[in-house]
Design a protein around this motif. Sequence first.
Motif, PDB file in Angstrom:
ATOM      1  N   LYS A  49      -0.018 -10.416 -15.538  1.00  0.00           N
ATOM      2  CA  LYS A  49       0.082 -10.783 -16.952  1.00  0.00           C
ATOM      3  C   LYS A  49      -0.785  -9.882 -17.824  1.00  0.00           C
ATOM      4  CE  LYS A  49       1.206 -15.613 -15.957  1.00  0.00           C
ATOM      5  NZ  LYS A  49       0.704 -17.017 -15.931  1.00  0.00           N
ATOM      6  N   ALA A  50      -1.865  -9.351 -17.253  1.00  0.00           N
ATOM      7  CA  ALA A  50      -2.746  -8.452 -17.998  1.00  0.00           C
ATOM      8  C   ALA A  50      -2.256  -7.007 -17.975  1.00  0.00           C
ATOM      9  CB  ALA A  50      -4.160  -8.524 -17.426  1.00  0.00           C
ATOM     10  N   GLY A  51      -1.142  -6.762 -17.281  1.00  0.00           N
ATOM     11  CA  GLY A  51      -0.585  -5.417 -17.227  1.00  0.00           C
ATOM     12  C   GLY A  51      -1.215  -4.510 -16.197  1.00  0.00           C
ATOM     13  N   GLN A  52      -1.966  -5.086 -15.256  1.00  0.00           N
ATOM     14  CA  GLN A  52      -2.613  -4.276 -14.221  1.00  0.00           C
ATOM     15  C   GLN A  52      -1.605  -3.931 -13.133  1.00  0.00           C
ATOM     16  OE1 GLN A  52      -6.375  -5.794 -12.862  1.00  0.00           O
ATOM     17  NE2 GLN A  52      -6.245  -4.723 -10.889  1.00  0.00           N
ATOM     18  N   ALA A  53      -1.465  -2.661 -12.845  1.00  0.00           N
ATOM     19  CA  ALA A  53      -0.481  -2.214 -11.855  1.00  0.00           C
ATOM     20  C   ALA A  53      -0.935  -2.575 -10.442  1.00  0.00           C
ATOM     21  CB  ALA A  53      -0.281  -0.707 -11.961  1.00  0.00           C
ATOM     22  N   PRO A  54       0.010  -2.806  -9.542  1.00  0.00           N
ATOM     23  CA  PRO A  54      -0.358  -3.098  -8.150  1.00  0.00           C
ATOM     24  C   PRO A  54      -0.838  -1.851  -7.425  1.00  0.00           C
ATOM     25  CG  PRO A  54       2.025  -2.967  -8.362  1.00  0.00           C
ATOM     26  CD  PRO A  54       1.469  -2.878  -9.759  1.00  0.00           C
ATOM     27  N   ASP A  55      -1.612  -2.063  -6.388  1.00  0.00           N
ATOM     28  CA  ASP A  55      -2.035  -0.974  -5.506  1.00  0.00           C
ATOM     29  C   ASP A  55      -0.806  -0.446  -4.779  1.00  0.00           C
ATOM     30  OD1 ASP A  55      -3.174   0.650  -3.566  1.00  0.00           O
ATOM     31  OD2 ASP A  55      -4.896  -0.671  -3.286  1.00  0.00           O
ATOM     32  N   MET A  56      -0.628   0.870  -4.762  1.00  0.00           N
ATOM     33  CA  MET A  56       0.586   1.470  -4.203  1.00  0.00           C
ATOM     34  C   MET A  56       0.411   1.943  -2.758  1.00  0.00           C
ATOM     35  SD  MET A  56       2.674   1.013  -6.661  1.00  0.00           S
ATOM     36  CE  MET A  56       4.089   2.010  -6.199  1.00  0.00           C
ATOM     37  N   VAL A  57      -0.512   1.354  -2.018  1.00  0.00           N
ATOM     38  CA  VAL A  57      -0.700   1.734  -0.615  1.00  0.00           C
ATOM     39  C   VAL A  57       0.616   1.545   0.144  1.00  0.00           C
ATOM     40  CG1 VAL A  57      -1.918   1.209   1.527  1.00  0.00           C
ATOM     41  CG2 VAL A  57      -3.125   1.086  -0.657  1.00  0.00           C
ATOM     42  N   PRO A  58       1.085   2.549   0.886  1.00  0.00           N
ATOM     43  CA  PRO A  58       2.347   2.409   1.621  1.00  0.00           C
ATOM     44  C   PRO A  58       2.262   1.318   2.686  1.00  0.00           C
ATOM     45  CG  PRO A  58       1.694   4.713   1.458  1.00  0.00           C
ATOM     46  CD  PRO A  58       0.523   3.905   1.001  1.00  0.00           C
ATOM     47  N   ALA A  59       3.391   0.685   2.942  1.00  0.00           N
ATOM     48  CA  ALA A  59       3.430  -0.393   3.933  1.00  0.00           C
ATOM     49  C   ALA A  59       2.988   0.080   5.308  1.00  0.00           C
ATOM     50  CB  ALA A  59       4.836  -0.985   3.997  1.00  0.00           C
ATOM     51  N   ILE A  60       3.300   1.317   5.667  1.00  0.00           N
ATOM     52  CA  ILE A  60       2.930   1.820   6.990  1.00  0.00           C
ATOM     53  C   ILE A  60       1.410   1.873   7.148  1.00  0.00           C
ATOM     54  CG2 ILE A  60       2.980   4.248   6.296  1.00  0.00           C
ATOM     55  CD1 ILE A  60       4.117   2.756   9.684  1.00  0.00           C
ATOM     56  N   ILE A  61       0.692   2.099   6.060  1.00  0.00           N
ATOM     57  CA  ILE A  61      -0.771   2.068   6.104  1.00  0.00           C
ATOM     58  C   ILE A  61      -1.258   0.626   6.234  1.00  0.00           C
ATOM     59  CG2 ILE A  61      -2.894   2.596   4.845  1.00  0.00           C
ATOM     60  CD1 ILE A  61      -1.438   5.059   5.886  1.00  0.00           C
ATOM     61  N   LEU A  62      -0.659  -0.274   5.465  1.00  0.00           N
ATOM     62  CA  LEU A  62      -1.047  -1.679   5.540  1.00  0.00           C
ATOM     63  C   LEU A  62      -0.807  -2.249   6.934  1.00  0.00           C
ATOM     64  CD1 LEU A  62       0.365  -2.990   2.140  1.00  0.00           C
ATOM     65  CD2 LEU A  62      -2.017  -2.462   2.701  1.00  0.00           C
ATOM     66  N   ARG A  63       0.239  -1.786   7.591  1.00  0.00           N
ATOM     67  CA  ARG A  63       0.551  -2.288   8.933  1.00  0.00           C
ATOM     68  C   ARG A  63      -0.599  -2.034   9.907  1.00  0.00           C
ATOM     69  NH1 ARG A  63       5.100  -3.841  11.624  1.00  0.00           N
ATOM     70  NH2 ARG A  63       6.410  -3.371   9.824  1.00  0.00           N
ATOM     71  N   GLN A  64      -1.342  -0.970   9.679  1.00  0.00           N
ATOM     72  CA  GLN A  64      -2.438  -0.656  10.593  1.00  0.00           C
ATOM     73  C   GLN A  64      -3.541  -1.717  10.545  1.00  0.00           C
ATOM     74  OE1 GLN A  64      -1.306   1.836  12.462  1.00  0.00           O
ATOM     75  NE2 GLN A  64       0.314   1.755  10.902  1.00  0.00           N
ATOM     76  N   GLY A  65      -3.608  -2.451   9.440  1.00  0.00           N
ATOM     77  CA  GLY A  65      -4.615  -3.495   9.321  1.00  0.00           C
ATOM     78  C   GLY A  65      -4.398  -4.652  10.269  1.00  0.00           C
ATOM     79  N   ALA A  66      -3.180  -4.788  10.790  1.00  0.00           N
ATOM     80  CA  ALA A  66      -2.882  -5.869  11.725  1.00  0.00           C
ATOM     81  C   ALA A  66      -3.204  -5.488  13.165  1.00  0.00           C
ATOM     82  CB  ALA A  66      -1.408  -6.263  11.618  1.00  0.00           C
TER      83      ALA A  66
END
Length: 291
Positions: A273-290
């Motif tokens: 609502k404040a217009g802050q853009a989401p973090d664009m980290v690719p999903a393949i990078i996020l997958r490594q967190g699991a």
Amino acid sequence: MASAVAFVGHTYQVRTFGVEEEFLIVDPCNGSPLPLAADLLRLQDPFNQAVDRSTHPMLAVELHQEQLEVITHPHSSLSGLAAEIRAGRAFADSLARKAGARITALATSPLAGTPHATSNDRYDALLEKYALTAREQLTCGCHVHVSVGSDEEGVAVLDRIRSWLPPLIALSSNSPFWNGTDSGYASYRTQAWNRWSTAGPTDVFGTAQAYHKLVADLSGTGVVINPDFDARLSARHPTVEIRVSDVCLDPRDTVLIAALVRALVETASREWKAGQAPDMVPAIILRQGAW
């Protein structure tokens, strides 16, 4: 849906939330999984006729007969959710005791066994399409639903909470064993779950239209029955559904996970609502967190 809470002259809308917990049905003597879900649901039928089902926890079958799902109603308070989680666990276990079994909050079984599939249209289709992946999927998760006002808000939330989902896996980890073996993982359920074709983190959608187009395109491949994203819009409720957590051994941890998820949803919505853009980290990078 949200409820209003007043603090020092100010009124705030508090999002409602609820959880779905999956449990193993086990032999009380040796802990081995037992295929008794259908029996437990039959045992609950007389009870359902004597209680107000609008306030009592709901039970449901899962992919395998060694599992039972307990579903809460929406709540606005942590205390209300905690009370229903405890009541749901106690009720499910009371039915299991009548069948000579127990309910246990483990995300995978420490003991090896052969799961027995639940037969209905949905699960028959899963088993036919996914074969061994479905037959071996004896895993128990905790799904948290949090209310949103629209699909646009929901997708904006999904786009902004992605980086926080791996920590939820870490906080809820409760599945070190797989088929009688120490897996070396704190949450091997996560590894087993990621065998589904659409499981795992998603890239940023941007809009509800883009989200629904992707879901439709996935369905059009003939491979996907339902998207198993780590977080998604609910197909049945006006909620976002966060699906990464193991079922927690302690119900207090379930409440903690639910509280954190609701806070993430509220924070993400405010950022949108404040217009802050989401973090664009690719999903393949996020997958490594699991891992």
